[in-house]
Write a protein that holds these residues in place. Structure first.
Motif, short mmCIF file in Angstrom:
data_model
loop_
_atom_site.label_atom_id
_atom_site.label_comp_id
_atom_site.label_asym_id
_atom_site.label_seq_id
_atom_site.Cartn_x
_atom_site.Cartn_y
_atom_site.Cartn_z
N GLY A 1 0.82 -1.21 0.00
CA GLY A 1 0.00 0.00 0.00
C GLY A 1 0.85 1.25 0.00
N PHE A 2 0.17 2.38 0.01
CA PHE A 2 0.85 3.68 -0.11
C PHE A 2 1.35 4.23 1.22
N HIS A 3 0.96 3.64 2.33
CA HIS A 3 1.31 4.18 3.65
C HIS A 3 2.83 4.15 3.86
N THR A 4 3.30 5.12 4.58
CA THR A 4 4.74 5.22 4.86
C THR A 4 5.09 4.76 6.28
N HIS A 5 4.06 4.56 7.10
CA HIS A 5 4.27 4.14 8.49
C HIS A 5 3.44 2.89 8.78
N ILE A 6 4.01 2.01 9.58
CA ILE A 6 3.28 0.86 10.12
C ILE A 6 2.64 1.35 11.41
N THR A 7 1.31 1.17 11.53
CA THR A 7 0.61 1.65 12.72
C THR A 7 -0.28 0.55 13.30
N LEU A 8 -0.36 0.54 14.60
CA LEU A 8 -1.19 -0.38 15.38
C LEU A 8 -1.75 0.40 16.55
N ILE A 9 -2.77 -0.14 17.17
CA ILE A 9 -3.35 0.49 18.35
C ILE A 9 -3.53 -0.55 19.44
N ARG A 10 -3.31 -0.14 20.68
CA ARG A 10 -3.71 -0.97 21.81
C ARG A 10 -4.44 -0.06 22.79
N CYS A 11 -5.36 -0.65 23.52
CA CYS A 11 -6.15 0.13 24.47
C CYS A 11 -6.71 -0.80 25.53
N GLU A 12 -7.36 -0.20 26.50
CA GLU A 12 -8.06 -0.95 27.53
C GLU A 12 -9.54 -0.59 27.44
N ILE A 13 -10.38 -1.57 27.71
CA ILE A 13 -11.82 -1.32 27.76
C ILE A 13 -12.31 -1.80 29.11
N GLU A 14 -12.98 -0.89 29.79
CA GLU A 14 -13.51 -1.21 31.12
C GLU A 14 -14.81 -0.47 31.33
N LYS A 15 -15.83 -1.21 31.75
CA LYS A 15 -17.15 -0.63 32.01
C LYS A 15 -17.63 0.22 30.83
N GLY A 16 -17.41 -0.28 29.64
CA GLY A 16 -17.91 0.38 28.43
C GLY A 16 -17.07 1.53 27.91
N LYS A 17 -15.96 1.80 28.55
CA LYS A 17 -15.12 2.95 28.15
C LYS A 17 -13.74 2.50 27.67
N VAL A 18 -13.25 3.18 26.65
CA VAL A 18 -11.90 2.95 26.14
C VAL A 18 -10.95 3.88 26.88
N THR A 19 -9.89 3.31 27.43
CA THR A 19 -8.88 4.11 28.12
C THR A 19 -7.50 3.68 27.68
N ASP A 20 -6.52 4.45 28.05
CA ASP A 20 -5.11 4.14 27.82
C ASP A 20 -4.84 3.72 26.37
N LEU A 21 -5.41 4.45 25.42
CA LEU A 21 -5.20 4.15 24.01
C LEU A 21 -3.80 4.57 23.61
N GLN A 22 -3.05 3.65 23.04
CA GLN A 22 -1.66 3.90 22.63
C GLN A 22 -1.49 3.52 21.17
N VAL A 23 -0.66 4.29 20.47
CA VAL A 23 -0.40 4.07 19.06
C VAL A 23 1.03 3.61 18.86
N TYR A 24 1.18 2.59 18.05
CA TYR A 24 2.50 2.14 17.59
C TYR A 24 2.65 2.73 16.19
N ASP A 25 3.72 3.46 15.97
CA ASP A 25 3.93 4.14 14.70
C ASP A 25 5.42 4.12 14.36
N VAL A 26 5.78 3.32 13.36
CA VAL A 26 7.17 3.27 12.93
C VAL A 26 7.24 3.43 11.41
N LEU A 27 8.32 3.98 10.97
CA LEU A 27 8.55 4.17 9.54
C LEU A 27 8.60 2.82 8.84
N ARG A 28 7.87 2.69 7.77
CA ARG A 28 7.86 1.45 7.00
C ARG A 28 9.18 1.29 6.25
N ARG A 29 9.72 0.12 6.28
CA ARG A 29 11.01 -0.14 5.59
C ARG A 29 10.80 -0.85 4.27
#
Length: 164
Positions: free
Chosen positions: A136-164
């Motif tokens: 694909g055309f994207h220049t970065h590899i991205t992923l997300i991790r988060c926590e879900i508790e009592k219906g709410k998303v918290t501590d959302l973190q992004v993994y973002d590295v330059l695509r090789r």
């Protein structure tokens, strides 16, 4: 509380670094364009996996995963599909499901563009994790991790590295 890893658009390739980023998650959600059953096998052997097929996925993957998944995770209703659009520009199929199901979290892929947006119109958190693969055309590899508790998303973190 559950820790969730979210990815999309692997197109048959996953970087080894996802195993470190997703090490402490309880399950992984894949928003389509998986690319091969080998990816499903690898991710499923690592963590419990939920997923949907994408537009590039063939019959083998479509026999494993549906086009849409709707389920409840820690009191949050989740809707996952591959081609979904984003707030204000949802594709018709996704918007129809959003109106009917009223999810708290909507996850999609396809665009290869990382987006996390709270949609005030539909009162949901829209998550597109971008692309984890090498196609694909994207220049970065991205992923997300988060926590879900009592219906709410918290501590959302992004993994973002330059695509090789």
């Amino acid at each position: 509380m559950k820790r969730i890893g979210i990815l999309s658009d692997t197109h048959g390739h996953i970087p080894e670094s996802i195993y470190v980023f997703f090490e402490r998650v309880d399950e992984i959600w894949h928003a389509g364009d998986i690319g091969s059953t080998e990816i499903i096998e690898k991710l499923s052997a690592f963590k419990p996996l939920k997923g949907v097929y994408g537009n590039i996925d063939g019959t083998a993957i479509r026999l494993i995963f549906p086009e849409q998944q709707i389920f409840v995770c820690e009191e949050a209703k989740v809707f996952i599909t591959h081609i979904g659009g984003y707030p204000g520009k949802y594709v018709p199929n996704a918007q129809k499901t959003i109106l009917k199901e009223k999810p708290d979290i909507f996850v999609c892929g396809h665009s290869h563009i990382l987006k996390v947006i709270f949609d005030t119109q539909f009162n949901l958190l829209h998550i597109n994790p971008g692309a984890a693969g090498n196609s694909g055309f994207h220049t970065h590899i991205t992923l997300i991790r988060c926590e879900i508790e009592k219906g709410k998303v918290t501590d959302l973190q992004v993994y973002d590295v330059l695509r090789r």
